[in-house]
Design an enzyme around this catalytic site. Sequence first.
Site, mmCIF file in Angstrom:
data_model
loop_
_atom_site.group_PDB
_atom_site.id
_atom_site.type_symbol
_atom_site.label_atom_id
_atom_site.label_comp_id
_atom_site.label_asym_id
_atom_site.label_seq_id
_atom_site.Cartn_x
_atom_site.Cartn_y
_atom_site.Cartn_z
ATOM 1 C CB SER A 109 -0.997 0.161 1.314
ATOM 2 O OG SER A 109 -1.971 0.914 0.982
ATOM 3 C CG ASP A 145 7.425 5.460 -10.723
ATOM 4 O OD1 ASP A 145 8.079 4.110 -11.369
ATOM 5 O OD2 ASP A 145 6.299 5.180 -10.743
ATOM 6 C CE LYS A 164 -5.956 -3.189 -0.219
ATOM 7 N NZ LYS A 164 -6.444 -1.397 -0.558
#
Length: 702
Positions: free
Chosen positions: A470, A481, A495
């Site tokens: 999460s 990224d 999740k």
Amino acid sequence: MQIAVVRSLKFTLLSVLISLSLPGLAAVEELKPSPEQSKAVTDLVEKLSKEHYRDQELNDALSSRYLDGYLKSLDNAKNFFLQADINEFEKYRKTFDDDYKKGQLDNSFAIYNRFNKRMVERLEKVIKELDDPKTKFDFEVEESIVIDREKAAWPATAAEADKLWHQYLKSNLLNSMLSEKTLEESKTTLRKRYANQLRRLKQQTPEEAFSVMMNSLTTLYDPHTNYLSPENAENFDISMSLELQGIGAVLQSDEDYTKVSSLVVGGPAQKQGQLKPNDKIVSIAQGIDGEFVDVVGWRLDEVVKLIRGPKGTIVRLEVMPADPTATANKQVTIKRETVKLEDQAAKKAVFEIKNGDTTFKLGVIDIPTFYMNFEAYQKGDPNYKSTTRDVYNLLNELNKEKVDGIIIDLRDNGGGSLPEAAMLTDLFVDPGPVVQIRQSDDTVSRNYRAYQPAVYRAPVAVLINRLSASASEIFAGAIQDYGRGIVIGSTTFGKGSVQNLVDLKHGRLKITEAKFYRISGDSTQHRGVIPDVSLPSLLDPDEIGESSYDNALPWDRIHPAPHQNYYNISKFLPRIETAHQERLARDPEFIYLNKQSEIFKEAAAKKEVSLRLATRKQEQQQLEERMLKMENELRAAKGEKPYADYAALKADKGGDDPDAEPEQENNKEINPKEDPYLMEAGHILADFIGQVKAPESKVAQQ
């Protein structure tokens, strides 16, 4: 939402185990739907249709899938229904969509009541078999039993079912006898187990049946969409307010057993250290001297009631270890406590790594969960605790110590506050997006952003594992990224969905309304965050993680969000990976871990177990000899004295006397030298720093 809460709800709601009445008593009364439940099902169907992220029509095709899922939730091991029952239920296959839209539940209850009937018949029969002195259990004949019957056929006849259940009895008796109980003691334990299941059927209510029916429907949309009965909705409110006293373990039903799904960060069970994810609870005792009560076959809520209790009291658990290298059940003694915020707080350590002729001074910040003291924040307390505020202070301390780089340790971090994950990212990157959220109507928001210039600009590594979920995945994905740091470990949980609670006319619905996406456009859902450099893991991704769930929302992509790129990590990876693999090949700890992993994979691949006592004892002895050899090879490599025998190893690994009151460490310090994963992450970060600082390094700065 923190994955521990989500997973707890999933299995609390889906896995209600049906119990039965004592043989010789009046037949169990058939359960019937109430008018409130009829209204609730139409309300639930409408909300699923209009509000769920997955656009899915309740039609004949979904009705067919529902029947299969409903039967699986009732009889996953296929050992109560007969094939004739299944054939009879075919007439309902394409009727549930029409029934539920009209609020009709009679057919669903008919299946449920048939299941109860079959359980009564079966458990009365096996109790009679255990009571009959003429019943013989031949443990000398070589035969085996299939471990996982999910894909097997239902018994075609009662005689076939009788044979199957005789094997079940032998298997359970063998397991008990291998834990050093006599045959008669094992038969007594098993008889009590089945008698308890029979007795407790009379306590069953139509609401329990309705919950199974509704969750068999909701989980066709995704595993985190669940129906909460009025009682379960109340328990959910209590658990979210953290008012309950317990051991800090999230539990789920797994056929006849209650299984540990995960451990709450900072909770008593995690600090005690012996209870592990996927351990199965066999029996429970209160206090140091209380008698163990067998809980195999109990409903999940009843097991939870036994484990909960006043702060400071003792509960003892007999568990069947998930670790396939364990050769017997173990006892775990835990003192019940409230999970405190300070036990979940981030903490730091500094250690040195020598790579070649260069010594690197590294910092590590362990973040067990993404937390924020909302109550103190709302009261205007300027010193309220939160993940970001604590990490900010730790970063300043590490800067003063002049570390060369920092590892952010997110292993076992199940998530928590989404705003905290975004604000934590803000400490490491300049202003820009952190996560994208897409709603069911395809609108995408990028409201969670980094707003301030980065506080820390030196090289960073993020350490993750399968239980990182999460909010942890959002932070790790953003660092990856942005090319801000190198991500190390094993693929995360996956999740990547957002749930909301909505009221029904009877109970509540926890419904998935949105999905998380990284700024690269990749979803964190299902696939998780894949590390740049992998470390061995003993957790089976087929058993733990979003991809292990039926009907999980798929991975997909949306448009990327414009963002900076700090380092071109991919250019550094070939040299980093080569050095990493060379270290793993000669590191005694990872050699040992890989051997352990082989044993885990062998156990997972095993489809049948022997019902011959001599064979099982031989297998147990061979495994003990294998484990002793592995342990002693590791100890020799570390210059430690070898164990004389397996009993010495077991005594050492098992800790103190299981009947002694546990000593639970508060806020245990980080010890990198005793953590091979952290040490190797340090070496990887040092390799990364070395390349970043190399004169020939051409790093893209945009």
